[in-house]
Design a protein around this motif. Structure first.
Motif, short mmCIF file in Angstrom:
data_model
loop_
_atom_site.label_atom_id
_atom_site.label_comp_id
_atom_site.label_asym_id
_atom_site.label_seq_id
_atom_site.Cartn_x
_atom_site.Cartn_y
_atom_site.Cartn_z
N LYS A 230 37.74 17.89 -11.46
CA LYS A 230 37.50 16.78 -10.54
C LYS A 230 37.52 15.48 -11.34
CE LYS A 230 34.46 19.65 -7.68
NZ LYS A 230 33.07 19.83 -7.18
N PRO A 231 38.54 14.67 -11.19
CA PRO A 231 38.59 13.41 -11.96
C PRO A 231 37.34 12.58 -11.71
CG PRO A 231 40.68 13.83 -10.82
CD PRO A 231 39.70 14.84 -10.31
N PRO A 232 36.72 12.03 -12.77
CA PRO A 232 35.49 11.27 -12.60
C PRO A 232 35.66 9.99 -11.79
CG PRO A 232 35.83 11.88 -14.91
CD PRO A 232 37.11 12.17 -14.18
N PHE A 233 36.81 9.35 -11.94
CA PHE A 233 37.01 8.04 -11.33
C PHE A 233 38.31 8.03 -10.54
CE2 PHE A 233 34.71 7.51 -15.38
CZ PHE A 233 33.51 7.03 -14.86
N PRO A 234 38.37 7.17 -9.50
CA PRO A 234 37.41 6.14 -9.09
C PRO A 234 36.20 6.72 -8.37
CG PRO A 234 39.24 6.18 -7.56
CD PRO A 234 39.60 7.14 -8.67
N LEU A 235 35.08 6.01 -8.48
CA LEU A 235 33.88 6.38 -7.74
C LEU A 235 34.04 5.99 -6.27
CD1 LEU A 235 31.01 5.31 -10.18
CD2 LEU A 235 32.29 7.46 -10.09
N THR A 236 33.23 6.62 -5.42
CA THR A 236 33.30 6.41 -3.99
C THR A 236 32.17 5.51 -3.51
OG1 THR A 236 34.29 8.60 -3.68
CG2 THR A 236 33.31 7.55 -1.74
N VAL A 237 32.50 4.47 -2.80
CA VAL A 237 31.49 3.55 -2.27
C VAL A 237 30.52 4.32 -1.37
CG1 VAL A 237 31.10 1.58 -0.74
CG2 VAL A 237 32.98 1.53 -2.41
N GLY A 238 29.23 4.10 -1.59
CA GLY A 238 28.20 4.72 -0.77
C GLY A 238 27.73 6.07 -1.25
N GLU A 239 28.40 6.64 -2.26
CA GLU A 239 27.99 7.96 -2.75
C GLU A 239 26.86 7.82 -3.76
OE1 GLU A 239 29.85 11.91 -4.99
OE2 GLU A 239 31.15 10.60 -3.81
N ASN A 240 25.91 8.75 -3.68
CA ASN A 240 24.78 8.79 -4.61
C ASN A 240 25.16 9.67 -5.80
OD1 ASN A 240 22.31 9.43 -5.97
ND2 ASN A 240 21.18 8.86 -4.12
N TYR A 241 25.14 9.08 -7.00
CA TYR A 241 25.58 9.79 -8.20
C TYR A 241 24.42 10.27 -9.07
CZ TYR A 241 30.38 8.61 -7.14
OH TYR A 241 31.61 8.54 -6.53
N GLU A 242 23.22 10.29 -8.52
CA GLU A 242 22.04 10.67 -9.31
C GLU A 242 22.15 12.07 -9.90
OE1 GLU A 242 17.16 10.97 -8.91
OE2 GLU A 242 18.40 10.66 -7.13
N LYS A 243 22.67 13.02 -9.13
CA LYS A 243 22.64 14.42 -9.56
C LYS A 243 24.02 14.99 -9.86
CE LYS A 243 18.39 15.37 -7.05
NZ LYS A 243 17.71 16.22 -6.02
N ARG A 244 25.07 14.20 -9.75
CA ARG A 244 26.41 14.74 -9.97
C ARG A 244 26.76 14.77 -11.46
NH1 ARG A 244 32.29 12.51 -7.79
NH2 ARG A 244 33.54 13.78 -9.23
N PRO A 245 27.06 15.95 -11.99
CA PRO A 245 27.50 16.04 -13.39
C PRO A 245 29.01 15.89 -13.51
CG PRO A 245 27.20 18.24 -12.53
CD PRO A 245 26.89 17.28 -11.39
N PHE A 246 29.46 15.52 -14.71
CA PHE A 246 30.88 15.36 -14.99
C PHE A 246 31.23 16.12 -16.27
CE2 PHE A 246 29.63 11.73 -12.49
CZ PHE A 246 30.71 11.49 -11.64
N PRO A 247 31.29 17.46 -16.22
CA PRO A 247 31.56 18.24 -17.44
C PRO A 247 32.87 17.82 -18.09
CG PRO A 247 31.87 19.59 -15.47
CD PRO A 247 31.23 18.30 -15.01
N THR A 248 32.80 17.52 -19.38
CA THR A 248 33.91 16.84 -20.05
C THR A 248 34.25 17.46 -21.39
OG1 THR A 248 33.36 14.72 -19.02
CG2 THR A 248 34.60 14.62 -21.09
N LEU A 249 35.53 17.62 -21.64
CA LEU A 249 36.07 17.96 -22.95
C LEU A 249 36.90 16.78 -23.42
CD1 LEU A 249 36.99 19.85 -25.31
CD2 LEU A 249 38.78 20.68 -23.76
N LEU A 250 36.64 16.32 -24.63
CA LEU A 250 37.40 15.22 -25.21
C LEU A 250 38.06 15.72 -26.49
CD1 LEU A 250 37.77 12.19 -24.41
CD2 LEU A 250 36.20 11.66 -26.27
N LEU A 251 39.36 15.44 -26.65
CA LEU A 251 40.11 15.91 -27.81
C LEU A 251 40.94 14.78 -28.40
CD1 LEU A 251 41.34 19.33 -26.41
CD2 LEU A 251 39.67 19.01 -28.25
N ASN A 252 41.24 14.94 -29.68
CA ASN A 252 42.04 13.92 -30.36
C ASN A 252 43.51 14.01 -30.01
OD1 ASN A 252 42.33 16.38 -31.74
ND2 ASN A 252 42.86 15.36 -33.66
#
Length: 275
Positions: A230-252
């Protein structure tokens, strides 16, 4: 437009310097309370949050703000700052000198500028990345005003890969790199952009953990993989992001995704039991 970005950078440096100075004075002596999600909060998180929000409102009255400690609903404004007043509160309270103040500026839901200040290390990361915004901005990633980029190295036993506290199940299998764990989500991922590590994983980062670093790591040439697809962005107007995680792998390097994603994908399936 360049004058606008100069103003943004100057503001970010000035306010984080002010906030960082007070946090340094309190470092290691703050009393912490446990929040409902198990993370810690101190009076200095709350003070820093209030000071940052007030400064943003005074300097940019038409910009919205989303914060870890107060407002979690994404506002209906073209420009929005996402702030983490102290990333690494546990380190901060226990006297471990690794924590950060994080600012991310979003345009129509996508981060285009980020500024991360680590007062104890005197390290300031900032970066610009337009993505699909169409904005005219000075693309680049910087550490203390010097350009940074990922290193092109192959995985190896003398190469670093950074984990978070909720991704230790990765080590139940053979892993091709030396592992480090820093306790600061922003810095955990920024070390890839700075060329210190070839990869990093965060199992449950929130939007305030990633908004500030998003432009920096992309401008530095890193490859971002959303482990829940699930792409993190763009965020959605009106959505509450308090509990939403964004599991991420970053590589060179993008060509390493096929090797590393199967090794770290376990963090998505196991994350709910490790909060």
């Amino acid at each position: 437009m360049q004058a606008f970005w100069d103003q943004i950078l100057d503001f970010s440096q000035t306010i984080t310097t002010e906030v960082g100075a007070k946090l340094l004075a309190a470092f290691g002596g703050a009393h912490a309370e446990e929040k409902s999600d198990g993370s810690l909060v101190t009076e200095f998180d709350k003070w820093s949050d209030e000071r940052l929000r007030t400064a943003i409102h005074d300097a940019f009255p038409d910009h919205g703000v989303l914060s870890e400690e107060t407002t979690h609903v994404f506002p209906d404004t073209d420009w929005c700052w996402i702030i983490d007043p102290i990333d690494g509160t546990t380190n901060f309270t226990q006297g471990i000198p690794l924590w950060a103040v994080s600012l991310g500026l979003l345009y129509r839901g996508t981060p285009v500028f980020g500024y991360i200040y680590l007062p104890t290390l005197n390290q300031r990361f900032h970066g610009y990345w337009p993505g699909t915004s169409g904005l005219d901005l000075p693309i680049g990633a910087f550490l203390n005003d010097k350009p940074i980029q990922v290193r092109p190295d192959d995985p190896g036993k003398n190469q670093f890969f950074s984990l978070c506290a909720r991704s230790t199940d990765v080590l139940k299998q053979s892993f091709p790199c030396k592992v480090r764990m820093l306790g600061v989500a922003t810095y955990n991922l920024l070390i890839v952009a700075a060329g210190y590590a070839i990869g990093a994983v965060e199992a449950t980062p929130k939007v305030w953990d990633i908004a500030g670093i998003w432009p920096i790591v992309h401008a530095a040439g890193a490859t971002w993989i959303s482990l829940d697809d699930k792409p993190p962005f763009p965020l959605t107007v009106g959505e509450n992001y308090e509990k939403r995680p964004f599991p991420t792998l970053l590589l060179n390097r993008a060509d390493l995704v096929e090797q590393f994603r199967p090794l770290v994908q376990v963090v998505v399936g196991d994350r709910s039991s490790k909060r």
